[in-house]
Motif scaffolding. Sequence first.
Motif, PDB file in Angstrom:
ATOM      1  N   LEU A  88       0.795  -1.223   0.000  1.00 30.29           N
ATOM      2  CA  LEU A  88       0.000   0.000   0.000  1.00 30.29           C
ATOM      3  C   LEU A  88       0.829   1.275   0.000  1.00 30.29           C
ATOM      4  O   LEU A  88       0.271   2.367  -0.118  1.00 30.29           O
ATOM      5  N   THR A  89       2.138   1.172   0.104  1.00 31.66           N
ATOM      6  CA  THR A  89       2.956   2.372   0.296  1.00 31.66           C
ATOM      7  C   THR A  89       2.793   3.376  -0.839  1.00 31.66           C
ATOM      8  O   THR A  89       2.480   4.551  -0.620  1.00 31.66           O
ATOM      9  N   THR A  90       3.002   2.954  -2.068  1.00 32.78           N
ATOM     10  CA  THR A  90       2.897   3.868  -3.207  1.00 32.78           C
ATOM     11  C   THR A  90       1.451   4.292  -3.435  1.00 32.78           C
ATOM     12  O   THR A  90       1.176   5.459  -3.740  1.00 32.78           O
ATOM     13  N   TYR A  91       0.527   3.347  -3.299  1.00 34.07           N
ATOM     14  CA  TYR A  91      -0.893   3.675  -3.465  1.00 34.07           C
ATOM     15  C   TYR A  91      -1.305   4.778  -2.504  1.00 34.07           C
ATOM     16  O   TYR A  91      -1.912   5.785  -2.899  1.00 34.07           O
ATOM     17  N   ALA A  92      -0.974   4.611  -1.218  1.00 40.66           N
ATOM     18  CA  ALA A  92      -1.352   5.604  -0.212  1.00 40.66           C
ATOM     19  C   ALA A  92      -0.706   6.952  -0.509  1.00 40.66           C
ATOM     20  O   ALA A  92      -1.344   8.007  -0.375  1.00 40.66           O
ATOM     21  N   ALA A  93       0.546   6.941  -0.917  1.00 43.60           N
ATOM     22  CA  ALA A  93       1.238   8.192  -1.229  1.00 43.60           C
ATOM     23  C   ALA A  93       0.598   8.897  -2.416  1.00 43.60           C
ATOM     24  O   ALA A  93       0.442  10.125  -2.422  1.00 43.60           O
ATOM     25  N   SER A  94       0.209   8.129  -3.435  1.00 45.14           N
ATOM     26  CA  SER A  94      -0.419   8.740  -4.614  1.00 45.14           C
ATOM     27  C   SER A  94      -1.778   9.336  -4.259  1.00 45.14           C
ATOM     28  O   SER A  94      -2.148  10.403  -4.754  1.00 45.14           O
ATOM     29  N   LYS A  95      -2.513   8.670  -3.377  1.00 47.43           N
ATOM     30  CA  LYS A  95      -3.813   9.188  -2.966  1.00 47.43           C
ATOM     31  C   LYS A  95      -3.668  10.411  -2.061  1.00 47.43           C
ATOM     32  O   LYS A  95      -4.477  11.348  -2.124  1.00 47.43           O
ATOM     33  N   ALA A  96      -2.645  10.412  -1.203  1.00 49.05           N
ATOM     34  CA  ALA A  96      -2.368  11.602  -0.406  1.00 49.05           C
ATOM     35  C   ALA A  96      -2.040  12.783  -1.326  1.00 49.05           C
ATOM     36  O   ALA A  96      -2.441  13.927  -1.060  1.00 49.05           O
ATOM     37  N   GLY A  97      -1.340  12.486  -2.405  1.00 49.30           N
ATOM     38  CA  GLY A  97      -0.995  13.532  -3.365  1.00 49.30           C
ATOM     39  C   GLY A  97      -2.213  14.166  -4.004  1.00 49.30           C
ATOM     40  O   GLY A  97      -2.307  15.399  -4.108  1.00 49.30           O
ATOM     41  N   ILE A  98      -3.182  13.347  -4.430  1.00 49.42           N
ATOM     42  CA  ILE A  98      -4.355  13.943  -5.084  1.00 49.42           C
ATOM     43  C   ILE A  98      -5.281  14.615  -4.077  1.00 49.42           C
ATOM     44  O   ILE A  98      -6.003  15.551  -4.427  1.00 49.42           O
TER      45      ILE A  98
END
Length: 253
Positions: A153-163
Amino acid sequence: MTTRNKILITGASSGLGEGMARSFAALGRDLALCARRTDRLRALREELLAAHPGINVSVRSLDVNDHQEVFEVFHAFRGDLGGLDRVIVNAGLGKGQPIGAGRFDVNLQTAQTNFTAALAQCEAAMETFRAQRAGHLVVVSSMSAMRGMPRNLTTYAASKAGISALAEGIRAEMTATRTPIAVTTLHPGFIATDLSAGAAKTPLMTSAEKGVRAMVKAIEREGADAKVPTWPWVPVGFLMRHLPLRLVTQVSS
């Protein structure tokens, strides 16, 4: 509150996008639906028009990672429907691998689809809304955006935090300039869709029907931020923000 009659949804061929399309069609809204799988889009269009013959449904192929195509398709939809009242930035990926595990390719694809492609969609939507001086931008983020997440989930969570931050920045500008363009960020919890089919079972998982119903209700309210469904994700969201990281990560286990 203004009724948004002309709604564009990306990633509309399955999952939450498909569910939202059905819900808004039932409300009598005109729809612009796009995704890569045009066969599913065409079948959905036929279904919606048969069930709700008074609406207009336009469908187009779109790979959101083709950024020029995003602008072209959004512009074409604007012509199809005679404008756009609401754009729902929904297309995304749930893939990922632990950082440093040798699968940068997978994590890069998720980051590009969930953030860079979402940026392109927001740009295209806001071009239309600025020209109209009206509209409603909806960005579908995730409860995973609340904190950093481990393993897959690391990259997924980071990408969602970004948007989530992207949407908040757009909202901040619209508020500061008193521009009549609404911006809503949705943070869905665990909702049973094709995207979550391989995920571990959890007592917090919500059915697709209930999840979509909560999302549509939140979108129609046009609030700045919504954790959906409200129960249990509002209190869970508070805990995710404030508990020690070692406890927060247990939610994703």
